[in-house]
Write a protein that holds these residues in place. Structure first.
Motif, short mmCIF file in Angstrom:
data_model
loop_
_atom_site.label_atom_id
_atom_site.label_comp_id
_atom_site.label_asym_id
_atom_site.label_seq_id
_atom_site.Cartn_x
_atom_site.Cartn_y
_atom_site.Cartn_z
N LYS A 137 74.65 20.46 15.90
CA LYS A 137 74.76 21.87 15.53
C LYS A 137 73.47 22.66 15.81
CE LYS A 137 78.13 20.96 11.86
NZ LYS A 137 78.45 21.10 10.41
N GLY A 138 72.93 22.45 16.98
CA GLY A 138 71.75 23.20 17.37
C GLY A 138 70.44 22.61 16.89
N GLN A 139 70.52 21.57 16.05
CA GLN A 139 69.31 20.90 15.56
C GLN A 139 69.02 19.68 16.44
OE1 GLN A 139 67.28 21.58 12.95
NE2 GLN A 139 68.37 23.27 11.96
N ARG A 140 67.76 19.50 16.80
CA ARG A 140 67.39 18.34 17.60
C ARG A 140 66.37 17.49 16.85
NH1 ARG A 140 63.98 18.03 23.21
NH2 ARG A 140 62.30 18.35 21.71
N ARG A 141 66.60 16.19 16.84
CA ARG A 141 65.66 15.27 16.21
C ARG A 141 65.42 14.09 17.14
NH1 ARG A 141 65.35 19.04 13.87
NH2 ARG A 141 65.57 19.54 11.66
N ARG A 142 64.23 13.50 17.05
CA ARG A 142 63.92 12.30 17.78
C ARG A 142 63.52 11.19 16.83
NH1 ARG A 142 60.31 14.64 22.83
NH2 ARG A 142 62.03 14.88 24.33
N THR A 143 63.97 10.01 17.10
CA THR A 143 63.54 8.87 16.29
C THR A 143 62.14 8.47 16.74
OG1 THR A 143 64.41 7.22 17.84
CG2 THR A 143 65.91 8.04 16.15
N PRO A 144 61.40 7.76 15.93
CA PRO A 144 60.07 7.29 16.37
C PRO A 144 60.23 6.19 17.42
CG PRO A 144 60.63 6.36 14.25
CD PRO A 144 61.69 7.37 14.55
N TRP A 145 59.18 5.95 18.17
CA TRP A 145 59.19 4.86 19.15
C TRP A 145 59.22 3.52 18.41
CZ3 TRP A 145 60.10 5.82 24.07
CH2 TRP A 145 59.74 7.07 24.62
N VAL A 146 60.13 2.64 18.82
CA VAL A 146 60.26 1.32 18.21
C VAL A 146 60.29 0.26 19.31
CG1 VAL A 146 61.39 2.12 16.12
CG2 VAL A 146 62.78 1.60 18.14
N SER A 147 60.28 -0.99 18.91
CA SER A 147 60.09 -2.08 19.88
C SER A 147 61.37 -2.66 20.45
CB SER A 147 59.26 -3.20 19.24
OG SER A 147 59.91 -3.67 18.07
N SER A 148 62.54 -2.17 20.01
CA SER A 148 63.79 -2.71 20.56
C SER A 148 64.84 -1.62 20.68
CB SER A 148 64.33 -3.85 19.69
OG SER A 148 64.80 -3.34 18.46
N VAL A 149 65.77 -1.81 21.63
CA VAL A 149 66.86 -0.85 21.84
C VAL A 149 67.76 -0.80 20.62
CG1 VAL A 149 68.90 -0.34 23.24
CG2 VAL A 149 66.81 -1.13 24.35
N SER A 150 68.05 -1.96 20.06
CA SER A 150 68.95 -2.01 18.89
C SER A 150 68.37 -1.24 17.71
CB SER A 150 69.22 -3.46 18.50
OG SER A 150 68.02 -4.14 18.17
N GLU A 151 67.05 -1.38 17.49
CA GLU A 151 66.42 -0.65 16.38
C GLU A 151 66.45 0.84 16.64
OE1 GLU A 151 62.22 -0.64 13.81
OE2 GLU A 151 62.41 -1.86 15.64
N ALA A 152 66.24 1.26 17.91
CA ALA A 152 66.29 2.68 18.24
C ALA A 152 67.67 3.24 18.00
CB ALA A 152 65.88 2.88 19.69
N ARG A 153 68.71 2.50 18.37
CA ARG A 153 70.08 2.98 18.16
C ARG A 153 70.45 3.01 16.68
NH1 ARG A 153 72.67 -0.15 23.41
NH2 ARG A 153 72.34 1.59 24.89
N HIS A 154 69.93 2.03 15.94
CA HIS A 154 70.17 2.03 14.49
C HIS A 154 69.54 3.27 13.85
CE1 HIS A 154 70.56 0.63 10.36
NE2 HIS A 154 69.27 0.84 10.20
N LEU A 155 68.30 3.57 14.22
CA LEU A 155 67.63 4.75 13.68
C LEU A 155 68.36 6.02 14.09
CD1 LEU A 155 63.83 3.92 14.16
CD2 LEU A 155 65.06 4.18 12.00
N LYS A 156 68.89 6.03 15.32
CA LYS A 156 69.64 7.19 15.78
C LYS A 156 70.86 7.43 14.90
CE LYS A 156 72.34 9.00 19.66
NZ LYS A 156 72.89 8.74 21.01
N ALA A 157 71.60 6.36 14.60
CA ALA A 157 72.80 6.48 13.78
C ALA A 157 72.47 6.96 12.37
CB ALA A 157 73.53 5.13 13.72
N GLU A 158 71.40 6.40 11.79
CA GLU A 158 71.00 6.80 10.44
C GLU A 158 70.52 8.24 10.41
OE1 GLU A 158 71.10 5.04 7.48
OE2 GLU A 158 72.39 3.73 8.67
N THR A 159 69.72 8.62 11.40
CA THR A 159 69.18 9.97 11.45
C THR A 159 70.29 10.99 11.66
OG1 THR A 159 67.11 9.13 12.38
CG2 THR A 159 67.51 11.48 12.61
N GLU A 160 71.22 10.67 12.56
CA GLU A 160 72.34 11.59 12.81
C GLU A 160 73.20 11.77 11.57
OE1 GLU A 160 76.14 12.15 15.87
OE2 GLU A 160 74.63 10.59 16.24
N LYS A 161 73.45 10.66 10.86
CA LYS A 161 74.25 10.73 9.64
C LYS A 161 73.58 11.60 8.59
CE LYS A 161 74.25 7.20 6.87
NZ LYS A 161 74.48 5.84 6.30
N ASP A 162 72.26 11.40 8.39
CA ASP A 162 71.53 12.20 7.41
C ASP A 162 71.46 13.67 7.80
OD1 ASP A 162 71.11 9.97 5.88
OD2 ASP A 162 69.07 9.61 6.60
#
Length: 362
Positions: A27-52
């Motif tokens: 909805k017009g808001q953009r967020r970035r997850t922090p840099w992490v050491s694995s693809v799975s962790e990045a996707r997990h953070l993406k899902a949590e951040t998007e949900k919140d």
């Protein structure tokens, strides 16, 4: 330059290691997850951040990334009393004002990065104890947890900051002879009453400085711990540290007699406080520590802090056969285990006696 593959940005560090992050748009808001050491962790953070983020937007709660740390901290202080004791709030506020505000106060929430917080912890460890820096970590984490829980931000930067591990500092209580030397050397000083009370009661220094004559029952021979004195920017009387800290301590007739004489010497000054400066004002704990340091230098002992009167009180009592439960109640502990872990310290003679006991048994 970072490359994006299947919605995940990736970059290679100079060390050869890979780092990953995701971008979220809602909805017009953009967020970035922090840099992490694995693809799975990045996707997990993406899902949590998007949900919140979706939840915050659906609730109509503004995302406060444009606010400064100082601004959200002031809001946090308003609701802190609902879940934190006054002691904890004052300690947290002192840490924030002296150590965190100078670095982060004017900064916008969205600009804070885990790495720079971690760097600050490393710098602080050069001049402060690991235990204190751990308290700084707790302070900042409480603030960001509050923001996440109330959907004001979608990600807690402290998640990727490592907490300094407090060192297991060994406690060294004074021997009865060393304690006697300290008390004898301080008899001519006004602070003697503070050291003496610490030695005979095991009270915390703040409890001693907050003690009033009305808390002492001379006929019953008891001292009631009802408050503690906190001196930061202002002198403030607070409730005891915990529920169990509010207690009644029995003292001997000899000690009652000494307190009666001391009260007569003090006269009507001190505004009812037992321990006062020459100006009839309350003491600052740091000033009491300074005097004790001078006394220790005079008698050739290592300075171990004013709290060592409490350590020594408990250790000497148990070493001389006092019931551990009684000592625990005297100190205001909720569990005997706390007394045993923190304040009971076997010396070399105790260890030798145990060795001899083993020889007799086996």
């Amino acid at each position: 330059m970072p490359k994006t593959v299947n919605g995940v940005e990736r970059k290679k560090l100079k060390s050869g290691e890979m780092r990953y992050r995701c971008t979220i748009r809602v909805k017009g808001q953009r967020r970035r997850t922090p840099w992490v050491s694995s693809v799975s962790e990045a996707r997990h953070l993406k899902a949590e951040t998007e949900k919140d983020l979706r939840r915050a937007l659906d609730l109509g709660v503004p995302v406060v990334t444009e606010s400064t740390v100082d601004e959200v901290y002031q809001d946090f202080l308003k609701i802190a009393p609902m879940s934190m004791s006054e002691h904890t709030i004052r300690r947290m506020d002192s840490i924030y004002r002296h150590h965190l505000r100078p670095h982060f106060g004017p900064r916008k929430i969205k600009t804070l990065k885990p790495f720079e917080i971690q760097v600050l912890w490393v710098e602080k460890l050069e001049v402060l104890s690991a235990s204190y820096v751990s308290g700084m970590h707790t302070c900042l984490n409480k603030l960001f947890t509050y923001l996440v829980d109330n959907h004001l931000i979608t990600y807690n930067p402290m998640t990727n900051v490592k907490r300094p591990r407090p060192e297991d500092s060994e406690i060294h209580p004074w021997t009865s002879e060393e304690l006697a030397d300290i008390l004898e050397a301080s008899k001519s000083r006004r602070e003697y009453i503070i050291f003496w009370l610490g030695a005979i009661t095991g009270m915390r220094v703040g409890e001693i400085l907050g003690l009033r004559w009305s808390d002492i029952n001379f006929s019953k021979g008891t001292i009631s711990v009802k408050r503690t004195l906190s001196c930061d920017d202002n002198t403030v009387f607070l409730p005891p540290k915990t529920k169990n800290s509010r207690r009644e301590i029995f003292i001997s007739k000899q000690h009652v007699s000494f307190l009666k004489k001391y009260k007569l010497q003090q006269g009507n000054g001190g505004k009812g406080l037992v321990c006062t400066t020459r100006a009839d004002t309350a003491y600052y704990q740091t000033n009491v520590g300074t005097v004790l340091r001078q006394i220790c230098e005079e008698v050739g002992l290592e300075y171990r802090g004013t709290h060592n009167f409490r350590h020594t009180h408990a250790t000497l009592l148990i070493r001389n056969g006092a019931n551990v439960k009684d000592v625990s109640l005297r100190l205001g502990h909720g569990k005997i285990e706390t007394t045993l872990k923190l304040y009971v310290h076997p010396n070399e003679d105790d260890k030798k006696k145990t060795a001899e006991m083993v020889a007799q048994i086996i």
